[in-house]
Design a protein around this motif. Structure first.
Motif, PDB file in Angstrom:
ATOM      1  N   SER A   5      42.653  28.499  24.749  1.00  0.00           N
ATOM      2  CA  SER A   5      43.474  27.320  25.002  1.00  0.00           C
ATOM      3  C   SER A   5      42.861  26.423  26.070  1.00  0.00           C
ATOM      4  O   SER A   5      43.257  26.463  27.220  1.00  0.00           O
ATOM      5  CB  SER A   5      44.874  27.749  25.419  1.00  0.00           C
ATOM      6  OG  SER A   5      45.643  26.612  25.697  1.00  0.00           O
ATOM      7  N   VAL A   6      41.897  25.614  25.675  1.00  0.00           N
ATOM      8  CA  VAL A   6      41.300  24.669  26.606  1.00  0.00           C
ATOM      9  C   VAL A   6      42.322  23.613  27.040  1.00  0.00           C
ATOM     10  O   VAL A   6      42.403  23.282  28.219  1.00  0.00           O
ATOM     11  CB  VAL A   6      40.030  24.023  26.003  1.00  0.00           C
ATOM     12  CG1 VAL A   6      39.453  22.977  26.932  1.00  0.00           C
ATOM     13  CG2 VAL A   6      38.990  25.111  25.706  1.00  0.00           C
ATOM     14  N   PRO A   7      43.157  23.050  26.116  1.00  0.00           N
ATOM     15  CA  PRO A   7      44.105  22.017  26.550  1.00  0.00           C
ATOM     16  C   PRO A   7      45.089  22.476  27.627  1.00  0.00           C
ATOM     17  O   PRO A   7      45.464  21.678  28.474  1.00  0.00           O
ATOM     18  CB  PRO A   7      44.844  21.639  25.265  1.00  0.00           C
ATOM     19  CG  PRO A   7      43.862  21.939  24.178  1.00  0.00           C
ATOM     20  CD  PRO A   7      43.132  23.181  24.665  1.00  0.00           C
ATOM     21  N   LEU A   8      45.511  23.720  27.625  1.00  0.00           N
ATOM     22  CA  LEU A   8      46.385  24.188  28.701  1.00  0.00           C
ATOM     23  C   LEU A   8      45.701  23.978  30.035  1.00  0.00           C
ATOM     24  O   LEU A   8      46.284  23.479  30.982  1.00  0.00           O
ATOM     25  CB  LEU A   8      46.737  25.672  28.547  1.00  0.00           C
ATOM     26  CG  LEU A   8      47.361  26.284  29.818  1.00  0.00           C
ATOM     27  CD1 LEU A   8      48.794  25.821  29.991  1.00  0.00           C
ATOM     28  CD2 LEU A   8      47.266  27.770  29.829  1.00  0.00           C
ATOM     29  N   HIS A   9      44.465  24.353  30.114  1.00  0.00           N
ATOM     30  CA  HIS A   9      43.745  24.287  31.375  1.00  0.00           C
ATOM     31  C   HIS A   9      43.348  22.867  31.742  1.00  0.00           C
ATOM     32  O   HIS A   9      43.386  22.485  32.900  1.00  0.00           O
ATOM     33  CB  HIS A   9      42.523  25.199  31.324  1.00  0.00           C
ATOM     34  CG  HIS A   9      42.900  26.636  31.198  1.00  0.00           C
ATOM     35  ND1 HIS A   9      43.124  27.231  29.975  1.00  0.00           N
ATOM     36  CD2 HIS A   9      43.130  27.582  32.129  1.00  0.00           C
ATOM     37  CE1 HIS A   9      43.476  28.489  30.162  1.00  0.00           C
ATOM     38  NE2 HIS A   9      43.483  28.732  31.454  1.00  0.00           N
ATOM     39  N   THR A  10      42.965  22.060  30.766  1.00  0.00           N
ATOM     40  CA  THR A  10      42.512  20.705  31.074  1.00  0.00           C
ATOM     41  C   THR A  10      43.673  19.712  31.124  1.00  0.00           C
ATOM     42  O   THR A  10      43.775  18.944  32.078  1.00  0.00           O
ATOM     43  CB  THR A  10      41.456  20.229  30.061  1.00  0.00           C
ATOM     44  OG1 THR A  10      41.987  20.294  28.743  1.00  0.00           O
ATOM     45  CG2 THR A  10      40.197  21.070  30.158  1.00  0.00           C
ATOM     46  N   ASP A  11      44.541  19.711  30.136  1.00  0.00           N
ATOM     47  CA  ASP A  11      45.624  18.733  30.082  1.00  0.00           C
ATOM     48  C   ASP A  11      46.788  19.073  31.008  1.00  0.00           C
ATOM     49  O   ASP A  11      47.285  18.211  31.718  1.00  0.00           O
ATOM     50  CB  ASP A  11      46.155  18.592  28.657  1.00  0.00           C
ATOM     51  CG  ASP A  11      45.110  18.090  27.681  1.00  0.00           C
ATOM     52  OD1 ASP A  11      44.070  17.566  28.129  1.00  0.00           O
ATOM     53  OD2 ASP A  11      45.318  18.247  26.461  1.00  0.00           O
ATOM     54  N   THR A  16      38.883  20.842  34.838  1.00  0.00           N
ATOM     55  CA  THR A  16      37.797  20.116  34.193  1.00  0.00           C
ATOM     56  C   THR A  16      37.019  21.074  33.300  1.00  0.00           C
ATOM     57  O   THR A  16      36.695  22.181  33.727  1.00  0.00           O
ATOM     58  CB  THR A  16      36.853  19.521  35.261  1.00  0.00           C
ATOM     59  OG1 THR A  16      37.600  18.626  36.083  1.00  0.00           O
ATOM     60  CG2 THR A  16      35.698  18.771  34.618  1.00  0.00           C
ATOM     61  N   LEU A  17      36.734  20.640  32.086  1.00  0.00           N
ATOM     62  CA  LEU A  17      35.914  21.432  31.178  1.00  0.00           C
ATOM     63  C   LEU A  17      34.471  21.345  31.652  1.00  0.00           C
ATOM     64  O   LEU A  17      33.904  20.267  31.760  1.00  0.00           O
ATOM     65  CB  LEU A  17      36.045  20.915  29.749  1.00  0.00           C
ATOM     66  CG  LEU A  17      35.233  21.639  28.682  1.00  0.00           C
ATOM     67  CD1 LEU A  17      35.688  23.101  28.550  1.00  0.00           C
ATOM     68  CD2 LEU A  17      35.354  20.916  27.352  1.00  0.00           C
ATOM     69  N   THR A  32      37.050  24.531  35.428  1.00  0.00           N
ATOM     70  CA  THR A  32      37.127  24.606  36.883  1.00  0.00           C
ATOM     71  C   THR A  32      38.322  23.803  37.385  1.00  0.00           C
ATOM     72  O   THR A  32      38.602  22.723  36.851  1.00  0.00           O
ATOM     73  CB  THR A  32      35.832  24.102  37.549  1.00  0.00           C
ATOM     74  OG1 THR A  32      35.958  24.239  38.978  1.00  0.00           O
ATOM     75  CG2 THR A  32      35.543  22.644  37.233  1.00  0.00           C
ATOM     76  N   PRO A  33      39.022  24.316  38.391  1.00  0.00           N
ATOM     77  CA  PRO A  33      40.116  23.540  38.971  1.00  0.00           C
ATOM     78  C   PRO A  33      39.597  22.414  39.869  1.00  0.00           C
ATOM     79  O   PRO A  33      40.310  21.468  40.148  1.00  0.00           O
ATOM     80  CB  PRO A  33      40.908  24.569  39.786  1.00  0.00           C
ATOM     81  CG  PRO A  33      39.935  25.652  40.069  1.00  0.00           C
ATOM     82  CD  PRO A  33      38.953  25.659  38.940  1.00  0.00           C
ATOM     83  N   ASN A  34      38.339  22.518  40.306  1.00  0.00           N
ATOM     84  CA  ASN A  34      37.760  21.527  41.206  1.00  0.00           C
ATOM     85  C   ASN A  34      36.266  21.408  40.929  1.00  0.00           C
ATOM     86  O   ASN A  34      35.500  22.289  41.304  1.00  0.00           O
ATOM     87  CB  ASN A  34      38.006  21.931  42.660  1.00  0.00           C
ATOM     88  CG  ASN A  34      37.432  20.942  43.654  1.00  0.00           C
ATOM     89  OD1 ASN A  34      36.725  20.012  43.298  1.00  0.00           O
ATOM     90  ND2 ASN A  34      37.746  21.143  44.912  1.00  0.00           N
ATOM     91  N   PRO A  35      35.850  20.316  40.303  1.00  0.00           N
ATOM     92  CA  PRO A  35      34.432  20.172  39.949  1.00  0.00           C
ATOM     93  C   PRO A  35      33.496  20.177  41.158  1.00  0.00           C
ATOM     94  O   PRO A  35      32.301  20.381  41.013  1.00  0.00           O
ATOM     95  CB  PRO A  35      34.372  18.815  39.235  1.00  0.00           C
ATOM     96  CG  PRO A  35      35.759  18.479  38.876  1.00  0.00           C
ATOM     97  CD  PRO A  35      36.655  19.201  39.828  1.00  0.00           C
ATOM     98  N   ASN A  40      34.867  28.717  39.001  1.00  0.00           N
ATOM     99  CA  ASN A  40      34.986  28.494  37.566  1.00  0.00           C
ATOM    100  C   ASN A  40      35.739  29.652  36.936  1.00  0.00           C
ATOM    101  O   ASN A  40      35.738  30.760  37.470  1.00  0.00           O
ATOM    102  CB  ASN A  40      33.603  28.408  36.911  1.00  0.00           C
ATOM    103  CG  ASN A  40      32.815  27.208  37.362  1.00  0.00           C
ATOM    104  OD1 ASN A  40      33.333  26.104  37.426  1.00  0.00           O
ATOM    105  ND2 ASN A  40      31.550  27.418  37.682  1.00  0.00           N
ATOM    106  N   ILE A  41      36.344  29.371  35.787  1.00  0.00           N
ATOM    107  CA  ILE A  41      36.997  30.423  35.007  1.00  0.00           C
ATOM    108  C   ILE A  41      36.356  30.423  33.624  1.00  0.00           C
ATOM    109  O   ILE A  41      36.287  29.381  32.966  1.00  0.00           O
ATOM    110  CB  ILE A  41      38.510  30.184  34.879  1.00  0.00           C
ATOM    111  CG1 ILE A  41      39.180  30.213  36.252  1.00  0.00           C
ATOM    112  CG2 ILE A  41      39.138  31.219  33.953  1.00  0.00           C
ATOM    113  CD1 ILE A  41      40.647  29.845  36.216  1.00  0.00           C
ATOM    114  N   LEU A  42      35.886  31.583  33.210  1.00  0.00           N
ATOM    115  CA  LEU A  42      35.348  31.750  31.866  1.00  0.00           C
ATOM    116  C   LEU A  42      36.488  32.250  30.981  1.00  0.00           C
ATOM    117  O   LEU A  42      37.075  33.295  31.253  1.00  0.00           O
ATOM    118  CB  LEU A  42      34.194  32.760  31.860  1.00  0.00           C
ATOM    119  CG  LEU A  42      33.668  33.169  30.491  1.00  0.00           C
ATOM    120  CD1 LEU A  42      33.067  31.979  29.761  1.00  0.00           C
ATOM    121  CD2 LEU A  42      32.637  34.281  30.637  1.00  0.00           C
ATOM    122  N   LEU A  43      36.825  31.487  29.952  1.00  0.00           N
ATOM    123  CA  LEU A  43      37.880  31.868  29.020  1.00  0.00           C
ATOM    124  C   LEU A  43      37.240  32.599  27.847  1.00  0.00           C
ATOM    125  O   LEU A  43      36.278  32.108  27.261  1.00  0.00           O
ATOM    126  CB  LEU A  43      38.621  30.624  28.522  1.00  0.00           C
ATOM    127  CG  LEU A  43      39.221  29.722  29.596  1.00  0.00           C
ATOM    128  CD1 LEU A  43      39.782  28.457  28.970  1.00  0.00           C
ATOM    129  CD2 LEU A  43      40.290  30.468  30.368  1.00  0.00           C
TER     130      LEU A  43
END
Length: 117
Positions: A5-11, A16-17, A32-35, A40-43
């Protein structure tokens, strides 16, 4: 097989992807929550039925991840407006302000701000 679920994390969480690379039999997704940080979090997608049975319960119902903020109410209100599911009302603890929320798979996270922030 459950999707990542990339949109959960980005939207919804404002992450940031960093990378989204298909690989043989899997997908490499990093957010990442902060570029500007090295955090980073690997999903990862579940690879078999046994792993799928743990989706949403990797930590037995306990909080799985902790998301620290420098402005609790800004981030809480933004997440709430985007439809993030909170499990409780925000509360003040000895260490700071905290609230538990769930991702799309039922994993529990803490959003918190230390009193020192």
């Amino acid at each position: 097989m459950a999707s990542i679920s990339v949109p959960l994390h980005t939207d919804k969480l404002g992450f940031t992807l960093v990378e989204d690379t298909p690989q043989p039999g899997k997908r490499w997704v990093v957010v990442t929550p902060n570029p500007e940080s090295d955090c980073n979090i690997l999903l990862a997608r579940a690879a078999n039925e046994r792993q799928e049975s743990f989706i949403g319960n990797q930590c037995g119902g306990r909080v799985f991840l902790f998301l620290q903020t420098d402005n609790f109410w800004r981030d809480y209100n933004a997440m709430k407006a985007k439809g993030v599911k909170f499990c409780q009302k925000p509360r003040e603890e000895e260490y700071g302000t905290v609230v538990v929320f769930e991702d799309l798979f039922g994993n529990r996270w803490d959003l918190y701000q230390n009193k020192q922030s």
